[in-house]
Design an enzyme around this catalytic site. Structure first.
Site, PDB file in Angstrom:
ATOM      1  N   HIS A  83     -67.705 -26.888  27.362  1.00 44.05           N
ATOM      2  CA  HIS A  83     -68.095 -25.915  28.394  1.00 44.05           C
ATOM      3  C   HIS A  83     -66.860 -25.319  29.055  1.00 44.05           C
ATOM      4  CE1 HIS A  83     -72.219 -27.253  27.935  1.00 44.05           C
ATOM      5  NE2 HIS A  83     -71.784 -28.496  28.021  1.00 44.05           N
ATOM      6  N   CYS A  84     -65.953 -24.823  28.246  1.00 43.44           N
ATOM      7  CA  CYS A  84     -64.658 -24.316  28.709  1.00 43.44           C
ATOM      8  C   CYS A  84     -64.523 -22.870  28.250  1.00 43.44           C
ATOM      9  CB  CYS A  84     -63.556 -25.195  28.096  1.00 43.44           C
ATOM     10  SG  CYS A  84     -61.862 -24.646  28.373  1.00 43.44           S
ATOM     11  N   GLY A  85     -63.756 -22.093  28.978  1.00 43.67           N
ATOM     12  CA  GLY A  85     -63.493 -20.723  28.553  1.00 43.67           C
ATOM     13  C   GLY A  85     -62.825 -20.650  27.187  1.00 43.67           C
ATOM     14  N   PHE A  86     -62.145 -21.739  26.797  1.00 45.43           N
ATOM     15  CA  PHE A  86     -61.466 -21.779  25.506  1.00 45.43           C
ATOM     16  C   PHE A  86     -62.342 -22.365  24.392  1.00 45.43           C
ATOM     17  CE2 PHE A  86     -57.771 -22.245  28.513  1.00 45.43           C
ATOM     18  CZ  PHE A  86     -57.298 -20.948  28.350  1.00 45.43           C
ATOM     19  N   THR A  87     -63.566 -22.791  24.706  1.00 45.58           N
ATOM     20  CA  THR A  87     -64.443 -23.423  23.719  1.00 45.58           C
ATOM     21  C   THR A  87     -64.628 -22.562  22.470  1.00 45.58           C
ATOM     22  OG1 THR A  87     -65.559 -24.688  25.446  1.00 45.58           O
ATOM     23  CG2 THR A  87     -66.731 -24.463  23.362  1.00 45.58           C
TER      24      THR A  87
END
Length: 160
Positions: A35-39
């Site tokens: 659940h990360c912007g980089f996922t």
């Protein structure tokens, strides 16, 4: 002195895995989160893995919930996100800590060998470490570095 190939970790399926299993391979270790912007980097990592696995590249994903609680799920949740949403086929491991007193020995080792801009800390999810076929850490990549931008370094290491 500990080396990369002397370390161990537990797979997402609960199996102990020795890093010695990857002797002779070029290894990219990544601390991940669902659940990360980089996922979305999972897709690029999977593409790199599929493209270069036959040449000896292996990618090892280590979920981590230390940054913004972006990996709160169970092992099953993590596996589902990786496989269903991004088609991840490279090895994934149980959730670990990468900073602090409880940091996994693998990440303590990698941070000692390649300290980065924050010294002995990892800044955020999707920090990446490239380890040579001989187990020597070669390069550290920031979370914002996309898998596509790492390809030249990976190719150079595969050819050396």
């Amino acid at each position: 002195m500990t080396t990369f190939h002397q370390l161990n970790a537990i797979s997402l399926r609960g199996q102990p895995i020795s890093m010695a299993d990857f002797t002779g391979k070029l290894v990219l270790v990544v601390n991940t989160a669902s659940h990360c912007g980089f996922t979305p980097q999972y897709a690029g990592l999977e593409a790199l893995y599929k493209k270069h696995a036959a040449q000896g590249l292996v990618i090892l994903g280590f979920p981590c919930n230390q940054f913004g609680k972006q990996e709160p799920g169970s092992d099953g949740d993590i596996a589902q996100t990786c496989q269903i949403n991004y088609g991840v086929s490279f090895p994934m491991f149980k959730k670990v800590e990468v900073n602090g007193a409880a940091a996994h020995p693998l990440f303590r080792y990698l941070k000692d060998e390649l300290p980065g801009v924050l010294g002995g800390r990892i800044k955020w999810n999707f920090t990446k470490f490239l380890i040579g076929r001989d187990g020597k850490p070669l390069k550290r990549f920031a979370p914002i570095t996309t898998p596509e931008k790492m390809e030249a370094a990976i190719l150079a290491a595969l050819e050396s």
